[in-house]
Structure formats: C-alpha cells, structure tokens
Design a protein around this motif. Structure first.
Motif, PDB file in Angstrom:
ATOM      1  N   LEU A   1       0.070  -0.912   0.098  1.00 19.11           N
ATOM      2  CA  LEU A   1       0.387   0.269  -0.198  1.00 19.11           C
ATOM      3  C   LEU A   1       0.792   1.679   0.027  1.00 19.11           C
ATOM      4  O   LEU A   1       0.565   2.640  -0.235  1.00 19.11           O
ATOM      5  CB  LEU A   1      -0.520   0.154   0.811  1.00 19.11           C
ATOM      6  CG  LEU A   1      -1.499  -1.033   1.721  1.00 19.11           C
ATOM      7  CD1 LEU A   1      -2.974  -1.343   2.213  1.00 19.11           C
ATOM      8  CD2 LEU A   1      -2.515  -1.040  -0.007  1.00 19.11           C
ATOM      9  N   ILE A   2       2.177   1.052   0.669  1.00 19.57           N
ATOM     10  CA  ILE A   2       2.901   2.248   0.337  1.00 19.57           C
ATOM     11  C   ILE A   2       3.447   2.933  -0.720  1.00 19.57           C
ATOM     12  O   ILE A   2       3.645   2.360  -1.847  1.00 19.57           O
ATOM     13  CB  ILE A   2       4.039   2.047   1.103  1.00 19.57           C
ATOM     14  CG1 ILE A   2       4.364   1.321   2.054  1.00 19.57           C
ATOM     15  CG2 ILE A   2       5.143   3.258   1.017  1.00 19.57           C
ATOM     16  CD1 ILE A   2       3.894   2.341   3.404  1.00 19.57           C
ATOM     17  N   VAL A   3       3.358   3.832  -0.841  1.00 16.77           N
ATOM     18  CA  VAL A   3       3.796   5.032  -2.247  1.00 16.77           C
ATOM     19  C   VAL A   3       4.871   4.659  -2.867  1.00 16.77           C
ATOM     20  O   VAL A   3       5.681   5.209  -2.051  1.00 16.77           O
ATOM     21  CB  VAL A   3       2.966   6.365  -1.808  1.00 16.77           C
ATOM     22  CG1 VAL A   3       3.336   6.928  -3.395  1.00 16.77           C
ATOM     23  CG2 VAL A   3       1.412   6.347  -2.173  1.00 16.77           C
ATOM     24  N   PRO A   4       5.386   4.488  -4.051  1.00 15.47           N
ATOM     25  CA  PRO A   4       6.577   4.462  -4.182  1.00 15.47           C
ATOM     26  C   PRO A   4       7.313   5.820  -3.627  1.00 15.47           C
ATOM     27  O   PRO A   4       7.205   6.873  -4.269  1.00 15.47           O
ATOM     28  CB  PRO A   4       6.793   3.935  -5.348  1.00 15.47           C
ATOM     29  CG  PRO A   4       5.318   3.294  -5.621  1.00 15.47           C
ATOM     30  CD  PRO A   4       4.974   4.039  -4.802  1.00 15.47           C
ATOM     31  N   GLU A   5       8.827   6.148  -3.371  1.00 14.95           N
ATOM     32  CA  GLU A   5       9.654   7.072  -2.509  1.00 14.95           C
ATOM     33  C   GLU A   5      10.509   7.046  -4.233  1.00 14.95           C
ATOM     34  O   GLU A   5      12.040   7.253  -3.875  1.00 14.95           O
ATOM     35  CB  GLU A   5      10.437   6.569  -1.491  1.00 14.95           C
ATOM     36  CG  GLU A   5       9.275   6.466  -0.729  1.00 14.95           C
ATOM     37  CD  GLU A   5       9.379   6.880   0.853  1.00 14.95           C
ATOM     38  OE1 GLU A   5      10.959   7.575   0.904  1.00 14.95           O
ATOM     39  OE2 GLU A   5       9.563   7.013   2.110  1.00 14.95           O
ATOM     40  N   VAL A   6       9.432   8.243  -4.970  1.00 15.60           N
ATOM     41  CA  VAL A   6      10.775   8.029  -6.206  1.00 15.60           C
ATOM     42  C   VAL A   6      11.728   9.339  -5.804  1.00 15.60           C
ATOM     43  O   VAL A   6      12.303   9.390  -6.368  1.00 15.60           O
ATOM     44  CB  VAL A   6       9.642   8.572  -7.357  1.00 15.60           C
ATOM     45  CG1 VAL A   6      10.588   8.699  -8.431  1.00 15.60           C
ATOM     46  CG2 VAL A   6       8.263   6.984  -7.499  1.00 15.60           C
ATOM     47  N   TYR A   7      11.320  10.178  -4.827  1.00 20.37           N
ATOM     48  CA  TYR A   7      11.644  11.667  -4.820  1.00 20.37           C
ATOM     49  C   TYR A   7      12.175  11.397  -3.485  1.00 20.37           C
ATOM     50  O   TYR A   7      11.909  10.953  -2.188  1.00 20.37           O
ATOM     51  CB  TYR A   7      11.092  12.372  -5.046  1.00 20.37           C
ATOM     52  CG  TYR A   7      10.384  12.738  -6.372  1.00 20.37           C
ATOM     53  CD1 TYR A   7      10.796  13.563  -7.310  1.00 20.37           C
ATOM     54  CD2 TYR A   7       9.185  12.667  -6.655  1.00 20.37           C
ATOM     55  CE1 TYR A   7      10.626  13.607  -9.125  1.00 20.37           C
ATOM     56  CE2 TYR A   7       8.229  12.802  -8.171  1.00 20.37           C
ATOM     57  CZ  TYR A   7       9.374  13.424  -9.032  1.00 20.37           C
ATOM     58  OH  TYR A   7       8.991  13.267 -10.395  1.00 20.37           O
TER      59      TYR A   7
END
Length: 305
Positions: free
Chosen positions: A299-305
């Motif tokens: 469920l975690i949004v990928p940490e692209v930044y």
C-alpha cells in the motif's frame, strides 16, 4: 493576424516568468519578506527583481489582513458576495486565487457556475445562483455571475432581446433585495486593453500548461472585442446602483491589479482584529498496551523523490 514581433515575444516570456513566480508564492514565508524589506532601501526600485520582491511583500501583508477580515466576518456573522467580471484573460481567476489562498474554504468559497443545463434554462434566471449565496459568517466569490446575461449571452445571441431587457429591469431589484436581507454585494470589473488581451491569449496558445484555458468561446470573444465593449458599457450604466456599485480594476498589469483589488476589498468592510484564546497543544495520551501496526508494504506509495 498581425505578426508577432520581438517585443511581443519578450512580453509573452515575461508573462511566463510571472506565472512561475506565482507558483513560488506559497513557498515564501513572512520572515523572508522582512529580510527583503531591509535590502530594498539600498537598491534601485525600478529593477524587475525588486519589483517582484515588493509585490510578494505587499501580497503577504494584504493576505494577513484578509485573515483578520475572515475572522471578523465569522465573529459578526457578516454575509458578503463579491462578483468578479471582465473579459477573458483579464485576471479574475488570479486575484480570486490570491484572496482565497490563505483563507478557510468553509468561510470563503468560490462559485464558478458552468453554462446552464436544459432544466436551468427554464427556471427563473437568478434561481441557480440562489443556493450559492452566503449564510452568516461566509464570503462567496462569484467567478462570473448572473452578469453572464449582460455579456456573453448578449454578444453570442444566447438570450432574446426581451430576456436581455428583463435582466436589466430585474438585476437592480435583485441586488437591492440581497442587500436588504443583510448581504453585502461588491462588484468588480477587470478592465484590460485590446493589446493586453491579445498578448495573454498568445501566451496561452504557446504555453502547454495553459492551453486548457482557451475555449472556442474565448477565441470567438476575441474576434468580437467591440461587441463586448458595447455590452460592458451598457451593463455598467444600467446596473451601477448605490446599494451595489461597480468598481473598475485597471488590470493590464496583473500584479498591480491583484494588490489594488485586495486593498480596495479590505477597505469595503469595517473589520477589526478579533481576539482569540491562547492555544496550547495537549499532551498525547499514551497506553502501554498500544502498539502501532506497520502498513502493508504493497500500500506504500513508491518514494521516487
């Protein structure tokens, strides 16, 4: 169409730079404005950089006053309607954004109604605007309003001559009725020149982030500049009443127009600073038997930044 010369290109680029400035407004804080103020004394006030800094400084000062105004409106249960009218690309949306930027949307809200549907076209003309009027302690900003009938509907032939004349018979009485009911009505017309509208339209055409702002109706309004001018002149003459007068904002310079409009708006109400109780952050309750469960990894949004 006249050719776009070098000076025109420079103006379009200036507009694009101003738009980038706008996106930075919320990133600044008042303490940085104090530092800027001390630096301004020894610099040329006519340089673009200092002009921009002065704009930000004044904008934040006026927005702080708008917060005080909001508190006063809530405390006194005042009711306010603010009408914003003007040609396409005149800057109505820009000033509305700056007014609402730091205010509570439950107190200060925007009504931007679409074209009437088939059912609404059979109603009393003012009926669809009624539900958007403020209750006590509210401010409503109309991004275009019932004055559509005096402008776009008249110029584009969306109303009959009889409907047009009935609008001018009804509107002063409608607004007087609002005022008698305790609603303050403030009306602004944003005035821009022929050349300035052309530059702003060209800027939208060449800016992919702004092309959505140009509709076929906008482009047709550009062609019918003189028709809109005549309609505007009639509208101001026939609906400028003591209870709800028109105020004209000179809007060729977007930043000055925003500051001037907000400054004038603040002068229209006898607001005072409202005292608030001191706020103290309570200690968080802690329980020995509580253990926070980790969220499932999927469920975690990928940490692209």
């Amino acid at each position: 169409m006249p050719e776009i010369d070098e000076s025109m290109i420079r103006r379009i680029h200036q507009d694009l730079r101003d738009d980038l400035d706008e996106e930075l407004e919320l990133e600044f804080e008042d303490r940085s404005m104090d530092r800027i103020a001390s630096e301004i004394e020894s610099r040329d006030l006519n340089t673009p950089m200092v002009e921009r800094q002065l704009y930000f400084r004044e904008l934040f000062r006026l927005q702080a006053e708008l917060v005080k105004l909001q508190d006063w409106v809530v405390a006194t249960k005042h009711k306010v309607v603010i009408v914003f009218e003007g040609r396409d690309a005149a800057g109505k949306g820009g000033v509305i954004k700056r007014i609402t930027q730091r205010l509570n949307p439950r107190v200060c809200r925007v009504a931007a109604l679409p074209a009437p549907n088939d059912r609404e076209r059979t109603q009393w003309y003012f009926q669809r605007y009624i539900s958007h009027l403020p209750a006590g302690g509210e401010i409503v900003l109309f991004d275009r309003s019932w004055y559509n009938r005096a402008g776009v509907e008249r110029v584009m032939g969306f109303c009959t001559d009889d409907q047009y004349e009935e609008f001018f018979r009804s509107t002063p009485e409608f607004e007087r009725m609002l005022v008698r009911s305790g609603i303050q009505v403030i009306k602004y017309w944003f005035s821009i020149s022929d050349e300035e509208q052309r530059i702003r339209f060209l800027g939208r055409i060449h800016d992919p982030l702004k092309q959505w702002k140009l509709s076929p109706m906008d482009l047709e309004s550009r062609r019918r500049w003189e028709d809109y001018t005549k309609a505007k002149e009639v509208m101001l003459e026939r609906t400028h009443i003591e209870e709800a007068p028109w105020w004209i904002v000179q809007a060729d310079n977007k930043k000055k127009a925003r500051l001037n409009c907000i400054h004038h708006l603040l002068s229209q109400m006898p607001y005072e600073e409202v005292d608030h109780p001191v706020i103290e952050l309570p200690e968080r309750q802690r329980h020995e038997d509580y253990e926070r469960r980790p969220a499932p990894q999927e469920l975690i949004v990928p940490e692209v930044y």
